[in-house]
Design an enzyme around this catalytic site. Structure first.
Site, PDB file in Angstrom:
ATOM      1  N   HIS A 182      36.145  53.458  57.923  1.00  0.00           N
ATOM      2  CA  HIS A 182      37.120  53.929  59.077  1.00  0.00           C
ATOM      3  C   HIS A 182      37.724  55.350  58.503  1.00  0.00           C
ATOM      4  O   HIS A 182      38.566  55.822  59.128  1.00  0.00           O
ATOM      5  CB  HIS A 182      37.892  52.890  59.405  1.00  0.00           C
ATOM      6  N   ASP A 390      42.701  62.576  58.169  1.00  0.00           N
ATOM      7  CA  ASP A 390      42.508  61.195  58.807  1.00  0.00           C
ATOM      8  C   ASP A 390      40.976  60.845  59.267  1.00  0.00           C
ATOM      9  O   ASP A 390      40.199  61.700  59.650  1.00  0.00           O
ATOM     10  CB  ASP A 390      43.284  61.349  59.912  1.00  0.00           C
TER      11      ASP A 390
HETATM   12  P1  ADQ Z   1      45.187  54.106  61.204  1.00  0.00           P
HETATM   13  O1  ADQ Z   1      45.164  54.786  59.907  1.00  0.00           O
HETATM   14  O2  ADQ Z   1      45.976  52.842  61.448  1.00  0.00           O
HETATM   15  O3  ADQ Z   1      43.674  53.572  61.083  1.00  0.00           O
HETATM   16  P2  ADQ Z   1      44.934  55.488  63.894  1.00  0.00           P
HETATM   17  O4  ADQ Z   1      43.469  55.685  64.144  1.00  0.00           O
HETATM   18  O5  ADQ Z   1      45.605  56.578  64.446  1.00  0.00           O
HETATM   19  O6  ADQ Z   1      45.624  55.081  62.520  1.00  0.00           O
HETATM   20  O7  ADQ Z   1      45.255  54.088  64.671  1.00  0.00           O
HETATM   21  C1  ADQ Z   1      46.662  53.575  64.961  1.00  0.00           C
HETATM   22  C2  ADQ Z   1      46.729  52.550  65.833  1.00  0.00           C
HETATM   23  O8  ADQ Z   1      47.732  52.141  65.807  1.00  0.00           O
HETATM   24  C3  ADQ Z   1      46.691  53.129  67.418  1.00  0.00           C
HETATM   25  O9  ADQ Z   1      46.105  52.450  68.125  1.00  0.00           O
HETATM   26  C4  ADQ Z   1      47.983  53.245  67.804  1.00  0.00           C
HETATM   27  O10 ADQ Z   1      48.336  53.429  69.002  1.00  0.00           O
HETATM   28  C5  ADQ Z   1      48.649  52.079  66.823  1.00  0.00           C
HETATM   29  N1  ADQ Z   1      49.970  52.279  66.175  1.00  0.00           N
HETATM   30  C6  ADQ Z   1      50.321  53.504  65.634  1.00  0.00           C
HETATM   31  N2  ADQ Z   1      51.446  53.531  65.343  1.00  0.00           N
HETATM   32  C7  ADQ Z   1      52.070  52.608  65.735  1.00  0.00           C
HETATM   33  C8  ADQ Z   1      53.437  52.238  65.999  1.00  0.00           C
HETATM   34  N3  ADQ Z   1      54.412  52.989  65.384  1.00  0.00           N
HETATM   35  N4  ADQ Z   1      53.716  51.313  66.698  1.00  0.00           N
HETATM   36  C9  ADQ Z   1      52.795  50.580  67.316  1.00  0.00           C
HETATM   37  N5  ADQ Z   1      51.488  50.827  67.523  1.00  0.00           N
HETATM   38  C10 ADQ Z   1      51.173  52.035  66.602  1.00  0.00           C
HETATM   39  C11 ADQ Z   1      42.388  53.638  60.431  1.00  0.00           C
HETATM   40  C12 ADQ Z   1      42.086  55.147  59.998  1.00  0.00           C
HETATM   41  C13 ADQ Z   1      41.919  56.109  61.253  1.00  0.00           C
HETATM   42  C14 ADQ Z   1      40.790  55.447  62.179  1.00  0.00           C
HETATM   43  C15 ADQ Z   1      41.245  53.987  62.539  1.00  0.00           C
HETATM   44  C16 ADQ Z   1      40.069  53.520  63.216  1.00  0.00           C
HETATM   45  O11 ADQ Z   1      43.287  55.530  59.103  1.00  0.00           O
HETATM   46  O12 ADQ Z   1      41.524  57.471  60.695  1.00  0.00           O
HETATM   47  O13 ADQ Z   1      40.886  56.268  63.312  1.00  0.00           O
HETATM   48  O14 ADQ Z   1      41.393  53.202  61.308  1.00  0.00           O
HETATM   49  O15 ADQ Z   1      38.771  53.562  62.797  1.00  0.00           O
END
Ligand code: ADQ
Length: 483
Positions: A182, A390
């Site tokens: 991921h 990311d």
């Molecule tokens: P993450 O690093 O966690 O995921 P991301 O893909 O942006 O990053 O996902 C975050 C998720 O958590 C989103 O659904 C968002 O809505 C939720 N979220 C973020 N901040 C939040 C907050 N403050 N309160 C509540 N909800 C929040 C990892 C990898 C990414 C990859 C994903 C999926 O780092 O690059 O896209 O896995 O593969």
């Protein structure tokens, strides 16, 4: 008490989508999902709203979801604890306290995570942590083996489990095994900084299919296999190692765009959305939503907002920046340092620009309900997604899906997010250049309706196309196909 945010982007994608992609008719082939953390059905009911509904829609009978229970114990379980819920089997093991910290906070999050986000300066390697990582990966494999049937497809997720496939092979497992990363993969020159680099690449090469978010990540992996294992990948990303063929593929992750748009529309009328609207009045909203993680570029983002207010004084008193940065991995030192840095920067910016009736930057460190976030995205004129690195970044996709198509906001997106490969109609920025990001925010805040609609229409089409089901179907398609 404030909720502390766990790494549940992955969990959520799996819950909503991976299970859904297992065809009902395919009775002989079961899919076994393996991820570090598995929420049990009872936990899910307690922690997530609307989860029963999501499950009814997403989970297909016959799937097994295997991983850590979330419990630390005196000893790591040898046998998985089985719960069956709606014909889905949740198989979980506890991990020994003494291994957990070294495996999770140690090798996974203080070595692999910084390295794979190009932050070698933050990498902390030590052999006991790496040994614990190997021990936990082995324990996962040993507890999974008794559950396996010959035709099962095994799909392992993410950087905590990069050597598990090799352990399964060592135990004689011949099933097809897939792995999806991921987070980004690094080019060999960086990967070699890690003393265990060879074992990691060899561990992944025990799979039949290894999947990545972007073509760049996939190429970096193949280059590493070439250099470290003396592999000779063909143009399709296939190579041989230990007399087996490995296929490296690109299957970018997505969201259920339709569902998220509905959530955002419904959220508009909720109390949270009303409170936010009332607090903003006529002012524009610039919104950031992230886990509090150094890969997300939050200090640089705060600087960029400061530059906006400094360089374009016309936005003073007319804009608010809301950063929701849910705390995560607080047991890792670099996360504590980051938090202190952000506290200070937020204070500096507000100290410099606030007025008696206007505070420019609002910054909170607890998780916010998904439905509330969807409503906040919809209210925001600018979605500010500026990670330094990311894998994909699902926030970018959620922001696009949440917009009002008639009057959409503008996505400002880092070129170093995997999502930038697809979402080219966003305002693409280099997050290290505070002035460039400030210019992009200014451009977004002053952009005419027609251009906003055009950009959004193109972005939405992509978010809808490259969605969660397509991701699962694509990966499982490769996993099922031995050619
Ligand atoms: P993450 O690093 O966690 O995921 P991301 O893909 O942006 O990053 O996902 C975050 C998720 O958590 C989103 O659904 C968002 O809505 C939720 N979220 C973020 N901040 C939040 C907050 N403050 N309160 C509540 N909800 C929040 C990892 C990898 C990414 C990859 C994903 C999926 O780092 O690059 O896209 O896995 O593969």
């Amino acid at each position: 008490m404030n909720q502390i945010f766990t790494d549940d982007a992955l969990t959520r994608s799996i819950r909503h989508n991976v299970l859904k992609a297992t065809p009902r008719s395919d009775v002989s082939t079961r899919t076994i999902i393996v991820s570090n953390r598995v929420p049990t059905p009872s936990e899910k009911a307690a922690t997530a709203g609307g989860l029963a509904v999501a499950l009814a829609d997403a989970v297909r009978p016959g799937t097994i979801w295997f991983g850590w229970s979330g419990k630390r114990a005196d000893e790591t379980s040898k046998v998985a604890n089985i719960t069956v819920h709606d014909d889905v089997t949740y198989a979980t093991i506890d991990i020994a306290e003494q291994d957990y910290y070294k495996f999770y906070a140690g090798f996974s999050n203080a070595a692999l995570w910084p390295l794979f986000h190009f932050r070698t300066g933050l990498l902390r390697f030590n052999r006991p942590d790496y040994e614990a990582y190997r021990t936990v990966n082995r324990a996962f494999a040993e507890a999974l083996v008794p559950l396996l049937k010959p035709d099962d497809l095994i799909w392992i997720h993410d950087y905590q489990l990069m050597t598990m496939a090799a352990e399964l092979r060592a135990l004689g497992v011949t099933n097809r095994i897939g792995f999806f990363l991921h987070i980004p993969f690094v080019p060999p020159a960086l990967l070699q900084v890690l003393p265990a680099a060879n074992e990691i690449v060899a561990g992944l090469s025990a799979c039949d299919v290894v999947g990545f978010q972007t073509a760049g990540d996939c190429k970096a992996f193949l280059d590493s296999a070439e250099l470290l294992l003396n592999a000779h990948p063909d143009a399709e990303g296939r190579y041989y190692h230990d007399n087996r063929m490995i296929h490296a593929v690109v299957t970018p992750i997505g969201i259920d765009a339709q569902k998220f748009s509905q959530l955002a529309r419904r959220a508009e009328v909720t109390a949270d959305a009303r409170r936010l609207r009332e607090s903003l009045g006529e002012r524009a909203l610039v919104l950031g939503v992230d886990r509090l993680d150094y890969s997300k570029g939050l200090p640089q983002r705060f600087d960029a907002f400061g530059r906006l207010l400094y360089t374009y004084p016309q936005h003073r008193r007319r804009v608010n920046f809301l950063q929701i940065a849910a705390r995560s991995r607080q047991e890792v030192g670099s996360y504590q340092t980051l938090r202190r840095e952000l506290d200070r920067k937020a204070g500096d910016i507000n100290g410099e620009f606030s007025d008696f009736d206007w505070v420019p930057l609002r910054y909170m460190t607890h998780a916010v309900r998904r439905s509330a976030i969807a409503g906040f995205y919809r209210r925001a004129q600018i979605g500010l997604v500026t990670p330094l690195r990311d894998g994909m970044n699902l926030v970018a996709k959620e922001y696009v899906a949440a917009q009002d198509e008639q009057d959409p906001g503008v996505l400002v997106l880092s070129r170093f997010a995997g999502a930038a490969d697809e979402l080219t109609e966003a305002l693409i920025v280099n997050p290290f250049d505070a002035d460039e990001v400030a210019e992009a925010i200014h451009l977004g805040l002053t952009m005419g309706l027609e251009e906003r609609r055009e950009r959004h229409e193109a972005l939405l089409a992509k978010v809808r196309y490259s969605n969660a089901s397509r991701y699962c179907e694509a990966f499982l398609g490769y996993l099922k196909d031995p050619n």
